[in-house]
Structure formats: C-alpha cells, structure tokens
Design an enzyme around this catalytic site. Structure first.
Site, PDB file in Angstrom:
ATOM      1  N   GLU A 117       0.853  -1.063   0.046  1.00  0.00           N
ATOM      2  CA  GLU A 117       0.031   0.008   0.042  1.00  0.00           C
ATOM      3  C   GLU A 117       0.910   1.206   0.130  1.00  0.00           C
ATOM      4  O   GLU A 117       0.472   2.268  -0.605  1.00  0.00           O
ATOM      5  CB  GLU A 117      -1.066  -0.057   1.247  1.00  0.00           C
ATOM      6  CG  GLU A 117      -2.126  -0.673   0.904  1.00  0.00           C
ATOM      7  CD  GLU A 117      -3.069  -0.191  -0.029  1.00  0.00           C
ATOM      8  OE1 GLU A 117      -3.618   1.024  -0.100  1.00  0.00           O
ATOM      9  OE2 GLU A 117      -3.220  -0.617  -1.128  1.00  0.00           O
TER      10      GLU A 117
ATOM     11  N   THR B 137     -11.594   9.689 -13.524  1.00  0.00           N
ATOM     12  CA  THR B 137     -10.813   9.189 -12.273  1.00  0.00           C
ATOM     13  C   THR B 137     -10.861   7.851 -12.160  1.00  0.00           C
ATOM     14  O   THR B 137     -10.332   6.839 -11.553  1.00  0.00           O
ATOM     15  CB  THR B 137     -11.028   9.888 -10.918  1.00  0.00           C
ATOM     16  OG1 THR B 137     -12.587   9.789 -10.666  1.00  0.00           O
ATOM     17  CG2 THR B 137     -10.952  11.493 -11.037  1.00  0.00           C
TER      18      THR B 137
END
Length: 157
Positions: free
Chosen positions: A28, A142
């Site tokens: 992450e 997006t």
C-alpha cells in the site's frame, strides 16, 4: 517538455515500489529514508504490506509511454503484469494479497472493482497498438472511463 523529468521520476518511483518488493507486487505504501541510498532508501512498513490491485502505477506508466513512446515503460509494465499473473491470479479472477514481503504471498480472496475498471484497462492500453486511444479526442476520468472531448464548434442538443 518541462513536466517530463518530474513525471519520469514519479513513475520510476511507482515502478520501484513493485521492483523492490520480494514478490514483485507493491505494498500500500513505502516509508522513505531520505538519509540512505538505494536500495535502503525505501522500506515496507508493517502496517501496510498488502497489495489490493491498485491502478496508480499502471496509470502513470501508461501516460509516460503514451507521451514519450519510450519502450522502457512497456518493460516496466511487463514486469508488473508478470508479478500479478504469478501472485494474484486465482481460479475466478485476481486476488489482493496479504503481505508482499512473502514470496509467494498469501491471497486474500478479494478483488476490488477498480482492478477491472482501471488497473486492467491501463495494462491493456500500455500494450495496445499506437492509436488505440487518442488522448486528443478522449479524456479518462478518475475511474479510467473514456469520455469523448466535445469540440467547441459542435452543436449540442
């Protein structure tokens, strides 16, 4: 262009997130150690070792390849795609992994919707023939959905 060195540096950092992990998938996030030299300048923190199939690195590579034509971006994408094939491919799709520090990592049996909507689309576009998507005519939102750019001279109803 003036933006290219900065964009290239950011894209290389995204690629390094994958390249430097033991299984080839990015966690992450990384912790940066500004006082150290590569490869000790980045480390995988204990609180975020998972890979949930995020699109951002593939997105950056797509745009850099699109605007520069430099084949190194396809080579980067090939390595990343191979790591997904090796570590995330499951019986019915692709799975997030629990800890990229493991090689091989354990799959978590979760596939976020952005894997299909964005990540795979960017990988496809990276390897697609030139001209598949003309960014003079289309813009990606997006979620990587293409929208036709309207001409200022077009009649709208």
């Amino acid at each position: 262009p003036r933006w290219e060195p900065t964009a290239a540096g950011l894209t290389d950092t995204c690629y390094q997130f994958y390249k430097r992990s033991p299984c080839g998938l990015s966690p992450e996030h990384y912790v940066f150690h500004m006082d150290k030299q590569p490869p000790e300048d980045m480390s995988i923190p204990g609180g975020a070792p998972q890979n949930i199939l995020r699109p951002e690195a593939a997105e950056a590579i797509f745009y850099m390849h699109y605007y520069t034509g430099d084949e190194k971006y396809r080579r980067m994408a090939t390595e990343m795609w191979s790591a997904f094939q090796k570590n995330s491919k499951s019986q019915y799709g692709f799975s997030a992994v629990v800890d990229v520090r493991q090689n091989p990592p354990t799959q978590s049996d979760k596939q976020e919707s952005f894997w299909l909507a964005e990540t795979l689309k960017y990988f496809y576009l990276i390897f697609a023939p030139e001209g598949t998507l003309n960014l003079e005519d289309w813009v990606l939102n997006t979620e990587a959905h293409p929208f036709k750019i309207w001409s200022s001279t077009a009649a709208y109803v």
